[in-house]
Structure formats: C-alpha cells, structure tokens
Design a protein around this motif. Sequence first.
Motif, short mmCIF file in Angstrom:
data_model
loop_
_atom_site.label_atom_id
_atom_site.label_comp_id
_atom_site.label_asym_id
_atom_site.label_seq_id
_atom_site.Cartn_x
_atom_site.Cartn_y
_atom_site.Cartn_z
N GLU A 60 41.92 57.79 52.89
CA GLU A 60 42.64 57.71 51.62
C GLU A 60 42.95 56.22 51.39
O GLU A 60 43.79 55.64 52.09
N CYS A 61 42.19 55.62 50.45
CA CYS A 61 42.22 54.16 50.29
C CYS A 61 43.47 53.69 49.53
O CYS A 61 44.00 54.39 48.66
N HIS A 62 43.91 52.50 49.88
CA HIS A 62 45.08 51.88 49.24
C HIS A 62 44.64 50.81 48.23
O HIS A 62 43.54 50.25 48.32
N ASN A 63 45.52 50.54 47.26
CA ASN A 63 45.36 49.37 46.37
C ASN A 63 43.98 49.29 45.73
O ASN A 63 43.35 48.22 45.68
N ASP A 64 43.49 50.42 45.29
CA ASP A 64 42.24 50.50 44.54
C ASP A 64 41.00 50.16 45.35
O ASP A 64 39.93 49.91 44.78
N TYR A 65 41.13 50.14 46.67
CA TYR A 65 39.90 50.02 47.47
C TYR A 65 39.15 51.34 47.40
O TYR A 65 39.72 52.41 47.17
N LYS A 66 37.84 51.22 47.61
CA LYS A 66 36.99 52.40 47.45
C LYS A 66 36.00 52.47 48.61
O LYS A 66 35.90 51.56 49.42
N GLY A 67 35.23 53.57 48.59
CA GLY A 67 34.21 53.77 49.64
C GLY A 67 34.71 54.75 50.68
O GLY A 67 35.93 54.97 50.86
N ILE A 68 33.80 55.32 51.43
CA ILE A 68 34.21 56.34 52.41
C ILE A 68 35.08 55.73 53.51
O ILE A 68 35.86 56.43 54.14
N ASN B 282 44.93 53.33 64.47
CA ASN B 282 44.32 52.03 64.78
C ASN B 282 44.36 51.14 63.54
O ASN B 282 44.10 51.58 62.42
N GLU B 283 44.66 49.89 63.70
CA GLU B 283 44.77 48.96 62.57
C GLU B 283 43.45 48.81 61.81
O GLU B 283 43.44 48.46 60.62
N SER B 284 42.37 49.10 62.48
CA SER B 284 41.06 48.91 61.85
C SER B 284 40.54 50.17 61.17
O SER B 284 39.44 50.16 60.58
N VAL B 285 41.30 51.27 61.29
CA VAL B 285 40.80 52.50 60.69
C VAL B 285 40.70 52.33 59.17
O VAL B 285 41.51 51.63 58.54
N CYS B 286 39.69 52.92 58.59
CA CYS B 286 39.45 52.82 57.14
C CYS B 286 39.42 51.33 56.71
O CYS B 286 39.97 50.95 55.66
N THR B 287 38.79 50.53 57.57
CA THR B 287 38.62 49.08 57.33
C THR B 287 39.97 48.38 57.13
O THR B 287 40.06 47.31 56.51
#
Length: 247
Positions: free
Chosen positions: A236-244, A219-224
Amino acid sequence: YKGIECETWTCNNTYYNDSSVCTQRGNCTSPDVCTCDTGYSDASTLFCSYYECNGTSYQDGTVCNGHGSCVAYETCVCDQGYTDKYCQTNICFGYKDYNESVCTGRGSCTAPDVCECHNDYKGIECETWTCNNTYYNDSSVCTQRGNCTSPDVCTCDTGYSDASTLFCSYYECNGTSYQDGTVCNGHGSCVAYETCVCDQGYTDKYCQTNICFGYKDYNESVCTGRGSCTAPDVCECHNDYKGIECE
C-alpha cells in the motif's frame, strides 16, 4: 513279657529297646504300650504312628492346606510353589504372597507364579502397563511427547496436556489450541507446542508477519521504503508512489 527271666517285652512285635520301636517316636514302656513323644498318639494301638499338622491328621487330604505332606508332627513338606509352616503361602517368582515386592508391588499372588494385576497393570509379574493401549516403553507412547508413568497416565513434556486422557496430544501456540482456526494468526499450522509452520507469504514465530517481495513487513526496505506491506506481496504505497513495490 518275654525272656528267660521275663525281663523284656515288645510293642507291636518290636523289642522295647529296638531303635525302631514305637515308630521311633516314643518309648515302649510295657508290652504293646508306647509312651509317645509330644504330638504323637498311641490311641487304638497305633504305636505312635498317628500325628497331626496344625490340628489336621497327616492322612487328611487337606493337611498342610492341601499343598504339601505332613511328614512329622507339625512338620509340613510343601509342594513346589508353596511355603511357610503349613504351606499356606503362595510363591510368585521368588516372592512370598505377602511380600510388598510380589507381582512387582502391583498385584496379588493368588497361586504359585500367578499374579492378579491391579489397576490395569499387565504382564506375568504385573511389570508392564499401557497408555491408550500402547506399552509404556514403546517409542510412540504418549504421542511421543511424554512418558507413560502408570496405566493411562502420561507425564507430558512442557506444553503438552494429558487432560481428558488426550495422552499428550493437546498443545497450543501462543495460547491458542492447535485445532483453533485462528492459531498462528490464521496464517499457518501449529504443528507442535509453540511451533507454527507458516503459509506462504507469512513468517516469524506465530506467522504474524507479512512478506512482500522478500522483505518482512517491518523491514525499512519493504515496498521500496515507500509503502506498507499489508498482505503477502501487497504494498500500500504512500505519497502517490505507485507500482507493485511502490518503486
């Protein structure tokens, strides 16, 4: 000879013209001489009382194959359960023993109303059978996934197998045995043909999809929208994004 003009005679003390003379089976042609009807004998002054059925004396215990009475020349009256000319044929439930339908066509009629069933058929008329000791018309037969079409032979529903007498108990999900540890991608149980019940955190037909915080991993919205859902609720966050949730 007898009579005032010697015009009459008897056989066995019965007048030649009496209806009962010669046991009603011949003609009294001269004193104590009967000319017997076909099949009857005057031997030993029996006055046509001797006869046979199929070559056996009417007095013999084996006459009419031991299953009836020889009441006249070549005439058997059969005991209950036997039939045909010399009582040589058993009857099972209304069918002669040589009829194709006797014992439901699945056995031999060996005595009156006694069927000897073939090939594991059962019942008094060989009318029933089992698969894996369960009767063919029981709701649980063939693991409720097929029809018991003959003894120990299940015709299985699509996707189920009777191989190796498994009685429709074998099935697969996505080509993998329900017993294989990797079935449903190792994330669920194959509970029926092509039916996975997924472990918590997995979804879709074969449990191939992770769920992260309510979203499927594609889904496009997964992991914000800022990461990949690599396992249930693991972003697993991209481009230095953080948080669960890469939020």
